[in-house]
Write a protein that holds these residues in place. Structure first.
Motif, PDB file in Angstrom:
ATOM      1  N   THR A   1      -2.665  18.756 -47.233  1.00 51.54           N
ATOM      2  CA  THR A   1      -1.200  18.118 -48.322  1.00 51.54           C
ATOM      3  C   THR A   1      -1.959  17.455 -48.859  1.00 51.54           C
ATOM      4  OG1 THR A   1       0.145  16.467 -47.037  1.00 51.54           O
ATOM      5  CG2 THR A   1       0.545  19.005 -46.253  1.00 51.54           C
ATOM      6  N   PRO A   2      -1.219  17.082 -49.976  1.00 50.96           N
ATOM      7  CA  PRO A   2      -1.895  16.347 -51.046  1.00 50.96           C
ATOM      8  C   PRO A   2      -1.649  14.683 -50.556  1.00 50.96           C
ATOM      9  CG  PRO A   2      -0.060  17.270 -52.034  1.00 50.96           C
ATOM     10  CD  PRO A   2      -0.764  17.310 -51.145  1.00 50.96           C
ATOM     11  N   VAL A   3      -2.770  13.630 -50.847  1.00 47.39           N
ATOM     12  CA  VAL A   3      -2.045  12.445 -50.683  1.00 47.39           C
ATOM     13  C   VAL A   3      -2.291  12.212 -52.604  1.00 47.39           C
ATOM     14  CG1 VAL A   3      -2.553   9.908 -50.637  1.00 47.39           C
ATOM     15  CG2 VAL A   3      -3.815  12.013 -49.139  1.00 47.39           C
ATOM     16  N   TRP A   4      -0.398  11.845 -53.029  1.00 50.86           N
ATOM     17  CA  TRP A   4      -0.153  11.500 -54.562  1.00 50.86           C
ATOM     18  C   TRP A   4       0.903  10.283 -54.192  1.00 50.86           C
ATOM     19  CZ3 TRP A   4       2.245  17.028 -56.104  1.00 50.86           C
ATOM     20  CH2 TRP A   4       1.431  18.027 -56.319  1.00 50.86           C
ATOM     21  N   VAL A   5       0.272   9.483 -55.164  1.00 52.13           N
ATOM     22  CA  VAL A   5       1.404   8.145 -55.244  1.00 52.13           C
ATOM     23  C   VAL A   5       2.297   8.624 -56.553  1.00 52.13           C
ATOM     24  CG1 VAL A   5       1.075   6.051 -55.641  1.00 52.13           C
ATOM     25  CG2 VAL A   5      -1.144   7.105 -53.962  1.00 52.13           C
ATOM     26  N   VAL A   6       3.788   8.718 -56.437  1.00 60.05           N
ATOM     27  CA  VAL A   6       4.028   8.962 -57.093  1.00 60.05           C
ATOM     28  C   VAL A   6       4.605   7.775 -57.887  1.00 60.05           C
ATOM     29  CG1 VAL A   6       7.326   9.620 -57.459  1.00 60.05           C
ATOM     30  CG2 VAL A   6       5.353  10.500 -56.337  1.00 60.05           C
ATOM     31  N   GLY A   7       4.472   7.762 -59.409  1.00 59.48           N
ATOM     32  CA  GLY A   7       5.089   6.239 -60.085  1.00 59.48           C
ATOM     33  C   GLY A   7       6.900   6.245 -60.771  1.00 59.48           C
ATOM     34  N   SER A   8       7.616   5.276 -60.648  1.00 60.11           N
ATOM     35  CA  SER A   8       8.288   5.377 -60.817  1.00 60.11           C
ATOM     36  C   SER A   8       9.396   3.935 -61.413  1.00 60.11           C
ATOM     37  CB  SER A   8       9.684   5.909 -60.372  1.00 60.11           C
ATOM     38  OG  SER A   8       9.430   5.128 -58.472  1.00 60.11           O
ATOM     39  N   TYR A   9      10.212   4.015 -62.424  1.00 62.95           N
ATOM     40  CA  TYR A   9      11.300   2.902 -62.347  1.00 62.95           C
ATOM     41  C   TYR A   9      11.872   2.480 -61.868  1.00 62.95           C
ATOM     42  CZ  TYR A   9       7.460   1.958 -66.635  1.00 62.95           C
ATOM     43  OH  TYR A   9       6.460   1.705 -67.281  1.00 62.95           O
ATOM     44  N   ASP A  10      12.058   1.555 -61.089  1.00 62.94           N
ATOM     45  CA  ASP A  10      13.988   0.870 -60.449  1.00 62.94           C
ATOM     46  C   ASP A  10      14.394   0.621 -62.066  1.00 62.94           C
ATOM     47  OD1 ASP A  10      13.727  -2.216 -61.877  1.00 62.94           O
ATOM     48  OD2 ASP A  10      12.882  -2.118 -58.537  1.00 62.94           O
ATOM     49  N   GLN A  11      16.087   0.224 -61.408  1.00 62.81           N
ATOM     50  CA  GLN A  11      17.724  -0.038 -62.324  1.00 62.81           C
ATOM     51  C   GLN A  11      17.034  -1.478 -63.243  1.00 62.81           C
ATOM     52  OE1 GLN A  11      20.679   0.329 -60.103  1.00 62.81           O
ATOM     53  NE2 GLN A  11      20.246   2.861 -60.231  1.00 62.81           N
TER      54      GLN A  11
END
Length: 194
Positions: A14-24
């Protein structure tokens, strides 16, 4: 003879992905995942699966966007940390020295130092037991010029992405080039004399 190992997610790799997001509070957050993959070519989409208890789950649900940053052999220790620490209590960008870049297409950051990133708009969520699958439409791919081949597309030998071994919990490089897809098997024919 094959031995039964039971119902486990033992399909490799399976891939090793780093997911980016912003919090509130608009703080950039990153989380490493291994449950993900391409799920559609038109429109181009990928899927990531998260547990509801993760900080990133709430960020993606609120912002309707995320990025997928492909971990490389060079980044594997940073990616591992981002899967251990929680964005609820840690500023993972500060801790790792990585740089968040604000996407102009989606409401999520990508990682400047990672060579390949997909900017995704959340299309749909599917609840699947312990995990929720987030389906994201890829609006753009950002790639460092250093990993591009002569055709202008990412060269896996230059990128050197990392794969994860589910259940056994190990990281691996991809290995050597074996040949062009949809070509090397064209001369294989099935014999009627089996």
């Amino acid at each position: 003879m094959k031995q039964s190992l039971g119902a486990k997610p033992l399909v490799f790799p399976t891939p090793v992905w780093v997911v980016g997001s912003y919090d509130q509070q608009d703080k950039p957050n990153i989380m490493t995942i291994a449950w993900g993959g391409v799920c559609c070519s038109k429109p181009p989409c990928l899927t990531i699966s998260l547990r509801k208890v993760t900080y990133t789950y709430g960020c993606i649900t609120a912002r309707k966007a995320f990025t997928v940053n492909v971990s490389t052999e060079q980044d594997v220790m940073l990616a591992d940390y981002c899967g251990i620490a929680s964005g609820k209590t840690a500023d993972k960008f500060a801790a790792t020295g990585l740089t968040p870049v604000k996407s102009t297409l989606v409401d999520a950051p990508y990682i400047q130092e990672f060579a390949l990133a997909a900017e995704c708009r959340l299309l749909q969520t599917v609840k699947l037991g312990l995990h929720t699958m987030f389906i994201g439409e890829i609006l753009d791919i950002k790639a460092d010029e250093a990993i591009l081949g002569p055709d202008g597309l990412p060269d896996l030998d230059k990128l050197r992405p990392v794969a994860f071994g589910p259940v056994i919990r190990t990281y691996h490089g991809l290995g050597e080039y074996l040949g062009p897809a949809f070509s090397i098997g064209q001369n294989v024919e099935q014999s009627d004399d089996k």
